[in-house]
Structures are given as structure tokens and as C-alpha cells.
Design a protein around this motif. Sequence first.
Motif, PDB file in Angstrom:
ATOM      1  N   SER A   1      -0.792  -3.318  -7.076  1.00  0.00           N
ATOM      2  CA  SER A   1       0.375  -2.888  -7.834  1.00  0.00           C
ATOM      3  C   SER A   1       0.824  -1.549  -7.273  1.00  0.00           C
TER       4      SER A   1
ATOM      5  N   ILE B   1      -3.785  -7.827 -15.973  1.00  0.00           N
ATOM      6  CA  ILE B   1      -5.185  -7.538 -16.312  1.00  0.00           C
ATOM      7  C   ILE B   1      -5.766  -8.604 -17.230  1.00  0.00           C
TER       8      ILE B   1
ATOM      9  N   ALA C   1      -3.849   1.015 -18.257  1.00  0.00           N
ATOM     10  CA  ALA C   1      -4.712  -0.095 -17.858  1.00  0.00           C
ATOM     11  C   ALA C   1      -5.742  -0.370 -18.955  1.00  0.00           C
TER      12      ALA C   1
ATOM     13  N   THR D   1      -4.717  -8.299  -7.265  1.00  0.00           N
ATOM     14  CA  THR D   1      -3.334  -7.827  -7.247  1.00  0.00           C
ATOM     15  C   THR D   1      -3.258  -6.386  -6.812  1.00  0.00           C
TER      16      THR D   1
ATOM     17  N   ASP E   1     -11.722  -7.192 -16.361  1.00  0.00           N
ATOM     18  CA  ASP E   1     -11.228  -6.663 -15.092  1.00  0.00           C
ATOM     19  C   ASP E   1     -11.550  -5.183 -14.916  1.00  0.00           C
TER      20      ASP E   1
ATOM     21  N   SER F   1      -7.930  -5.420  -9.556  1.00  0.00           N
ATOM     22  CA  SER F   1      -6.590  -5.011  -9.133  1.00  0.00           C
ATOM     23  C   SER F   1      -6.608  -3.545  -8.725  1.00  0.00           C
ATOM     24  N   CYS F   2      -5.656  -3.212  -7.866  1.00  0.00           N
ATOM     25  CA  CYS F   2      -5.589  -1.863  -7.306  1.00  0.00           C
ATOM     26  C   CYS F   2      -4.193  -1.303  -7.518  1.00  0.00           C
ATOM     27  N   ILE F   3      -4.127  -0.085  -8.019  1.00  0.00           N
ATOM     28  CA  ILE F   3      -2.834   0.559  -8.231  1.00  0.00           C
ATOM     29  C   ILE F   3      -2.681   1.692  -7.220  1.00  0.00           C
TER      30      ILE F   3
ATOM     31  N   CYS G   1      -0.557  -5.554 -12.876  1.00  0.00           N
ATOM     32  CA  CYS G   1      -1.887  -5.936 -12.436  1.00  0.00           C
ATOM     33  C   CYS G   1      -2.347  -7.229 -13.085  1.00  0.00           C
TER      34      CYS G   1
ATOM     35  N   CYS H   1      -9.402  -4.518  -2.414  1.00  0.00           N
ATOM     36  CA  CYS H   1      -9.068  -5.432  -3.500  1.00  0.00           C
ATOM     37  C   CYS H   1      -9.858  -6.736  -3.384  1.00  0.00           C
TER      38      CYS H   1
ATOM     39  N   VAL I   1     -10.062  -2.014 -12.828  1.00  0.00           N
ATOM     40  CA  VAL I   1      -8.855  -1.610 -12.106  1.00  0.00           C
ATOM     41  C   VAL I   1      -9.136  -0.310 -11.364  1.00  0.00           C
TER      42      VAL I   1
END
Lengths: 256, 390
Positions: free
Chosen positions: B307, B183, B205, B305, B187, B258-260, B181, B300, B189
Motif C-alpha cells: 500500500s 487487513i 492499521a 499487498t 495480519d 501487507s506493507c505500507i 491493505c 512482503c 502490517v
Amino acid sequence: MAESIPVSEGFQKTEQQNQEPQIQRQPPLNVGEAERYGSIASGAALVLAAIARRGVGGLILGGLGAMFIQRGLTGHCALYERMGITSAPRQRHGVPGSVGVKVERSITINRPAAEIFRFVRDARNLPKFMKHLERVDVIDEKHSHWVAKSFSGRVIEWDVEIVNEHPDELLTWESAAGSPVPNAGTVRLKAAPNGRGTEVRIAFEVYPPAGMLGVFGAKLVGATPEQEVEEDLAMLKQVSETGEVATTKGQPMGRH
Amino acid sequence: MKAITWQGWHKVELDEVPDPQIINPHDIVVRVTLTAICGSDLHLYDGFIPTMERGDILGHEFMGEVVALGSEVKNLKEGDRVVVPFAISCGRCFFCERQLFSLCDNTNPNAYLAEKVYGSSGAGLFGYSHMYGGYAGGQAQYVRVPFADIGPLKIPEGLEDEKVLFLSDILPTAYMAAENCNIQQGDIVAVWGCGPVGLLATRCALLLGAERVIAIDRVKDRLALACADERVIALNSDKTTDLQEALKELTGGRGPDSCIDAVGMEAHGTSLGAVYDQAKTATFLATDRPTVLRQAIMACRKAGTLSIPGVYGGFLDKIPLGAAFAKGLTFRMGQTHVHRYMKPLLERIERGELDPSFIISHRLSLEEGPGAYETFRRKEDHCTKVVMRP
């Protein structure tokens, strides 16, 4: 757990496999390509007629038909052999011009060219990555004798000659005249860019038994010359980079 | 020995099988002391992964004691306690040399199968179908481990098995997902999926400097586990009428940085798109259900990003690539390069910065393992992570 460490699958064959394999020489090709197709066609027609006809006549027709089919499939006619004639093209070194299968493949190996060349130049190493080769005996500097298993599992063998070599760059071989599976190949080695190792390029020609029929048959079974070359190259890479061939042969599995 | 084997769709059983042997010179054999069922094992159980054969031994998260050594193994001795990475890596190819261990060139004896589907093959994996090498897995009493000079990590005395088992797969997976990500300070997440990987990803994270983490899931127990750390906010996707709006609200209108996607190919949802996905995979017109992927792309923030540690196998439909392009998103994904992370993460565990064992909900014997697959799949009985002691 077991005390002794069992023999590795990679290069050391088991006791059983080290014994002399049953050698079956393939009968020589003496029927030409077109004639073989014709033979199969007429043989099939005869068999159909035989089925329709039945009786003793039918048996005779059927027998003849089967013989025709067989000589078409194998390319060998016992009668021709007795008569000393042949309708097949003269067998030369390597592979007759426009027939057979040609395969070109590349792989990049993370080792220096000199090391790879040294390894493949010693013909005794070839069975370590060419999985259909049982054994190679070195005769002299330029000649060796190869023993292999064909697609159908039959053992066949032939002599090979190195016809050209530039150390660390190029190696060309051809099977000797009269080989049951004429084949020839060139291996080219070239440095890969920026420290990636060596690009290994192989151009391989083979004229399989039963001519093109064997090729189609092989395609049906899935073991095409292309696939074989690719797998052999992958194994060469594994042996060169890691010293072993990845395998799961001999691992446990459950009820199936 | 006893081993859990795949027997078909929704069918796993405990079988009696031969003991594994040393086959190649760099092999060892490990007596398994602790092993687990992975979320990705459920893809095998649910029939989403092709090239499985009846009798295949499952399991790619395992650790134990070295009981046999191949002739070339010098770094370990019998009796050493090791955790084994789920991917088998040779350590000597282009990819291994660059620490891209899950993409090893040399450990898949069935590379041609993967090449047919994907163009190239990565590393062989334990217990994860013949396309990935067909290696017998670690949900068993013993396992053969190739390239033992590269993979297994020796564990020092004083650390319980439960604290280190997840170094084999899900902890490095969660960490790599968070690392991917990129980071920055401040940020936020968003993590879709509070299964074991997602839960650990929230912690990673935060370790890597995230201001806050938004954890998204449908299961209350799992959301509760996620929020045990006060810096994590829970979002129940089933109870949220507009997920996109909710995510915007939680991030000052910006969207998550960012996104997981810790869900992957078997995503569930109630949207029209989700229903469409279910229909398509049920009729084999598609192989993957990308509900989460779509949501993450839409949510996002610009230049953010995505991930993706969640496993995808084949082909999927209706991905808003236009939105991803318009917002200049970066996608980072793939099988975890476990070897790269094991030592640094072990050190963090030793220092007390991380304790992954909080996700374990079920501690069972190998015999109880086959039944647990169903429990895990249905998320019944507050099931988050099943570990088994053979």
C-alpha cells in the motif's frame, strides 16, 4: 474582507471586456502558397544583399526585401490588390482540401446527449468554453457571427453557418466565404457505455492566417490547434458537469 | 494578508499578498485558524516537484472559519468552522460519483500539464505546483476554497482545532493506506516511515484489525512515538543489519502480510542501492528514490499487498518487479480520496477512538513557519509535525 462578491471569472466578463473590442480586419489573402514562400526567400536574399551593399542602393534593396518578406508572411500584396489580381486559391466555404490543420478529439461528458446538444446548439454559449471566442451574435436559426482573438492576440471575426444537424447526435458548421480564418467542424454525440454519459467527438478543420506558416509559428508558441481543441473540450466538460470553469485567475500570489 | 510563499530551492518566506476573493459561484473564502506543514511540502521545498513558480502560496492542510460565500453555496453559512480537503473535487464527474475524489476530472485548470507527464490529470490540489492546478494554498491568513458544497466538512462545537485539522489530509491518507491493505484477522502490517502519515497509519492499521504493526524508521524519537502503543514494534532500519531477516523473524518466517510505504520518493538508506539512487537524483538522471519500495517488495509475503501513500513523482530505477510478480503481490496507491473518509473519521474522533494530535511536536505562528521548513526537513529538535496558527 470585501463586502460585495466580485464578478465571476467564468462567464461574466468585466466592464472593460464588455466594451466593443478594437476590430482589425485582416487584409484578404491574394498571394498563392508557393509564391509566398518564394517571396520570403527572395526578400531575405535582398535584405542580405542590402546589408552587404550599404549606401542608398542598400537602403532601396533593403526596403524591397522587407516588402517581399511582408507579403510572403501575410499573404497580402498591396500591388496585386490595386491591380485586382490574385494568385491565391479561390476562397470557398470551409477549408480548402489538402491545406490547413485537421484535429479530431473525443471527450466523455457525464451528462445526457440532449442536454449537451441543446447547450452547444445555442451559439451564444460557445464563448463559455471556447476560450478564444470573445462573443457570438446569433443572426438567425442557422447563422451566427463569431468574434475571436487570434493566436497573436488580434481580434478577428467571421460568419458561421450550420450546414447539417441531427438533434442530439450531430452538428456541422462552416465559416462563410471570405472569412479570415476559414474553419469548419462537426460535433458528434453518442451515448457512452453503461451510464457514463455522452461521448463527444469533434472533428475540426482550420486554415489559420498566414497559412501553414501560422501553424508552425503557433507550434513554437505552444498553442497548437490540437491543444486548443483539447482545452475547449475540457472546458465544455467542466461547464456541462459543474456549471463553472475551473480557474485560479484573480487569486493572490507572493513576491515573484 | 500574510502568506508563506515558495521562492526557490530551500527558500520559503512570509509575504504580504492580496486577500483572496470569490471567483466562481461555488467558492467560499475561509479565515484560516490552524494549518500545517506536510511531508509532501518538503518535496516542494527540496525542488523535487516541477512547475513551481516563485510567489506560489503553499499549504494544503488547513481549517478555519467561513467568511465569504459564493452565490451557489447553500450548505454553509458565514461563521461555520470547517476542515478543507487538500484535493478540490467537483462532486459531479465520473470519478467523484464513484468516491474517487482525488481523481476529479474538472478541477485542474492546467490539466494539460499533468496529461503531458502522466497521461491524464487528477484533481486540482491546494498549494502543490501548477501541474496540479496552481491553487493558492492554506499556509496563509485566508484561502479561497472552490466547490465548497462538496469539500469542506463542518466541525461541531466542542472539538479543538488540533484534534480535527488532520482530517484535511494525513489522517484520511493514513486510513486509506491501511484500508488498502485489506487487513484480515491475524495480519501483521509493516509500516515504513514514522513521519506523521506513518504514525497515523500504525494506529489505523490496528483500528482495522491488524494483529500487530511493525514500524520502521531511522529516527529514534519517531520510533518511540510509534511504540507508545504496545501493539507496535519498532525496527530501526539504520541499526538493523539485515532488514529482510528481521522482518521474517518478527512474522514467524512468513513476511509481513501487507506493507505500507509511507516514505515515498525521497527515501534514505545506506545500502548500495540507496547510494545509487542518491547519485541518480542528484544528477537528475532519475526523479525518485525507491529504497523503501524495493525493501517492501522483497519483504512482503506471497499474495500480500503493498500500500503506497508515499508520494512518487516521476521515474525510478531498479524495481524488483520480478519479485513482485513471482510472489503475486497487489499494489494499491494514489492520492487520498479525502472526502470519502472525513465524516467516518470525524465520528471516530468524537467517540475518542482516535486522537491524531499526538503527532504534533511544534506549535508556531505563521511568521515562524518558513524557519520550520528547515527544522522539519532535518528532523531536528524532535520535530514530527508542525502546526501554525495564523
